[in-house]
Enzyme design. Sequence first.
Site, mmCIF file in Angstrom:
data_model
loop_
_atom_site.group_PDB
_atom_site.id
_atom_site.type_symbol
_atom_site.label_atom_id
_atom_site.label_comp_id
_atom_site.label_asym_id
_atom_site.label_seq_id
_atom_site.Cartn_x
_atom_site.Cartn_y
_atom_site.Cartn_z
ATOM 1 N N ALA A 73 0.810 -1.207 0.000
ATOM 2 C CA ALA A 73 0.000 0.000 0.000
ATOM 3 C C ALA A 73 0.847 1.262 0.000
ATOM 4 O O ALA A 73 0.471 2.272 -0.601
ATOM 5 C CB ALA A 73 -0.926 -0.007 1.214
ATOM 6 N N LYS B 66 4.178 11.338 14.934
ATOM 7 C CA LYS B 66 3.420 10.323 14.175
ATOM 8 C C LYS B 66 2.709 9.365 15.123
ATOM 9 O O LYS B 66 1.603 8.888 14.841
ATOM 10 C CB LYS B 66 4.363 9.561 13.242
#
Length: 315
Positions: A12, A191
Amino acid sequence: MSRCYGIIGTGAIGGYYGACLQQAGFPVHFLLRSDYEWVKAKGLRIESVNGDFTLPRVNAYNDPAQMPACDVVLVALKTTQNETLPQILPSLVGEGSTVVLLQNGLGIEEEVAKIPGVKRVLGGLCFICSNKIGAGHIRHLDYGQVTLGEYAQNNEPCGITMVMQEIEQDFKRAGIETQLSEDLHLSRWQKLVWNIPYNGLSVVLDATTEEIMANENSRVLVRQLMEEVAIGAKTRDRAITPDFIEKMLDYTSKMKPYKTSMKLDYDSHRSLEIEAIFGNPLKIAQAANTDLPRIRMLYQQLQFLEVMNCSQCNF
């Protein structure tokens, strides 16, 4: 002359960014496992909010020893597969090669930097909604930004380096929104503000990001987990501001309904990135005598669920 890119993990993330680079004219070499025969014969198909495209021919390999040394090697494997990198990277890195880890979690650059031949490591933080939905078939749903930062021993800030700027230029030419970070370690904690609540809760609550944000109780829990990440970052003298937490909540509220990568791995009975995303931050906080009780409970729940799920794991 265009820089040559190697893609380790054509899923992905790696498949999408690598395809964008090839479409922009860069030489790209893709390492694959299960999709190798399909992609070698038929190439890559990208469905994207930025425009669909197909690459009927790509440089596909199932053996890293057959790949050429590349100027930039993008590692897009899950961190659960990083034990394979000492066998993969040495044949791909030359004297001036840069390895960019497009991965989640903490503590990963330090380990990769120990691999023979690897001399420069960058971290790449991807804020993107993208799924692999079939052999050589990737669906990009939303966002797509990459934040790049260079790794140094002891996680000292490196500032903006020339190699970061060069890769940024390539990415922007390929239509990849890119930001540069003077402090990779801070960016990794930032993150985690997204990854810890949404990846973890998506598995524990069996929910998409949309479902998590639509419920008052789970939304409160997301905020509390984000605030604990900020406490963990503070133990390493990194400040995550309330404004940043609000921005992550706002981004996710506006995001298209999305199953996180950890939820997809869990549903497919694959191993989960529990240690890199949850275990390593907890160890750092514990070493500073700081408890992160909600993150610790989520970590323990995920460990339990993975054991229960592991009889059907596909490693």
